[in-house]
Write an enzyme that holds these catalytic residues in place. Sequence first.
Site, PDB file in Angstrom:
ATOM      1  N   LYS A  52     -46.049 -17.332 -18.972  1.00  0.00           N
ATOM      2  CA  LYS A  52     -44.583 -17.245 -18.956  1.00  0.00           C
ATOM      3  C   LYS A  52     -44.150 -15.994 -18.180  1.00  0.00           C
ATOM      4  O   LYS A  52     -43.236 -16.048 -17.357  1.00  0.00           O
ATOM      5  CB  LYS A  52     -44.041 -17.223 -20.400  1.00  0.00           C
ATOM      6  CG  LYS A  52     -44.197 -18.585 -21.081  1.00  0.00           C
ATOM      7  CD  LYS A  52     -43.962 -18.536 -22.591  1.00  0.00           C
ATOM      8  CE  LYS A  52     -44.307 -19.899 -23.218  1.00  0.00           C
ATOM      9  NZ  LYS A  52     -44.217 -19.906 -24.686  1.00  0.00           N
ATOM     10  N   GLN A  96     -43.515 -15.845 -29.575  1.00  0.00           N
ATOM     11  CA  GLN A  96     -44.581 -16.838 -29.442  1.00  0.00           C
ATOM     12  C   GLN A  96     -45.096 -17.257 -30.822  1.00  0.00           C
ATOM     13  O   GLN A  96     -45.456 -16.431 -31.645  1.00  0.00           O
ATOM     14  CB  GLN A  96     -45.729 -16.249 -28.596  1.00  0.00           C
ATOM     15  CG  GLN A  96     -46.818 -17.244 -28.246  1.00  0.00           C
ATOM     16  CD  GLN A  96     -46.332 -18.391 -27.362  1.00  0.00           C
ATOM     17  OE1 GLN A  96     -45.569 -18.187 -26.424  1.00  0.00           O
ATOM     18  NE2 GLN A  96     -46.753 -19.608 -27.671  1.00  0.00           N
ATOM     19  N   ASP A 119     -35.902 -20.636 -26.518  1.00  0.00           N
ATOM     20  CA  ASP A 119     -36.870 -21.619 -27.017  1.00  0.00           C
ATOM     21  C   ASP A 119     -36.153 -22.793 -27.685  1.00  0.00           C
ATOM     22  O   ASP A 119     -36.754 -23.821 -27.965  1.00  0.00           O
ATOM     23  CB  ASP A 119     -37.830 -20.963 -28.032  1.00  0.00           C
ATOM     24  CG  ASP A 119     -39.186 -20.648 -27.414  1.00  0.00           C
ATOM     25  OD1 ASP A 119     -39.509 -21.257 -26.370  1.00  0.00           O
ATOM     26  OD2 ASP A 119     -39.914 -19.802 -27.969  1.00  0.00           O
TER      27      ASP A 119
END
Length: 293
Positions: A52, A96, A119
Amino acid sequence: MIILDGKIVAASVKESVKAKAALLIREHKKTPHLAAILIGTNGASETYVANKVKTCEEIGFKSTLLRFDENVKEQLLLDTIKKLNVDDEVDGILVQLPLPKHISEEKVINTINPSKDVDGFHPSSIGKLVQGLPTFIPATPYGIMLMLKHYKIDTVGKHAVVIGRSNIVGRPMSILLSQNTNPGNCTVTICHSRSKNLTEICQQADIIVAALGIPGFLKANMIKEGAVVIDVGITRVADATKKSGFSIKGDVDFENVAPKCSYITPVPGGVGLMTIGALMMNTFAAAQLKIKN
Ligand code: NAD
């Protein structure tokens, strides 16, 4: 049978975001900025976050990686998110997953400012998604929708079966496929670990999204001729022939399923690459939103 190539589609998504970001930087002096939080040293999480961050660099975004020890106190994590929430420099925040057991995933997700929730896991983002309102869409299902669109796969009135009901993949996927959009407009069946007659249900599907995390689960006898198969699974399986000691396996028995399909995603090289592209689109949208506001 056509392979849905994540490399090609993700590259075109990234190119388009890169061009839009360049314009934003030129016209508004605003560089999209993603802040990523990584806890512990889980190998898969390390790889995802590294990719990412690398993609941010490639397309001209800023990124900040904040690393914490496996034993980090929950409060420190929440306080860090709160600081990022009010940091004008930061447009998108991602934490994450999975988190260590002592940290509440719910608290962490709920602490992220919905306007930076790239997200798309915050209840506010999911609520808007359910209502078909503009919002951040969870990156993996979003990436799959972009892939269906790129290959102009007809979804209207089709029967889509989603295997897996997680908040990050299966459930949002089922919502997107059922929406009055293109792609979308499917009749959706969502299956999970307690579903009965899974084989019979899958045999009726025009489109199957396998997102359960069991390597090779979807077998050739479970699909009908000409089905579209999207493999979300990513499992590391021990493999002595690889330098890393493992290979990546999807949820589909690719070798035997592929010949029966009209379209299929490979693993690796399919959905995983799309996920990052979709995350970049969300981060760009967050930066754009800030300028508008
Ligand atoms: P999860 O463990 O949260 O959910 C798994 C789901 O599968 C559950 O809803 C469960 O009910 C269902 N399930 C389990 N066993 C089943 C069975 N025998 N029959 C039917 N359903 C069953 O997993 P997740 O986070 O949704 O991830 C699923 C897979 O997708 C994993 O392999 C994960 O690594 C992968 N993943 C890939 C990406 C990507 O970018 N490609 C992103 C996220 C997750």
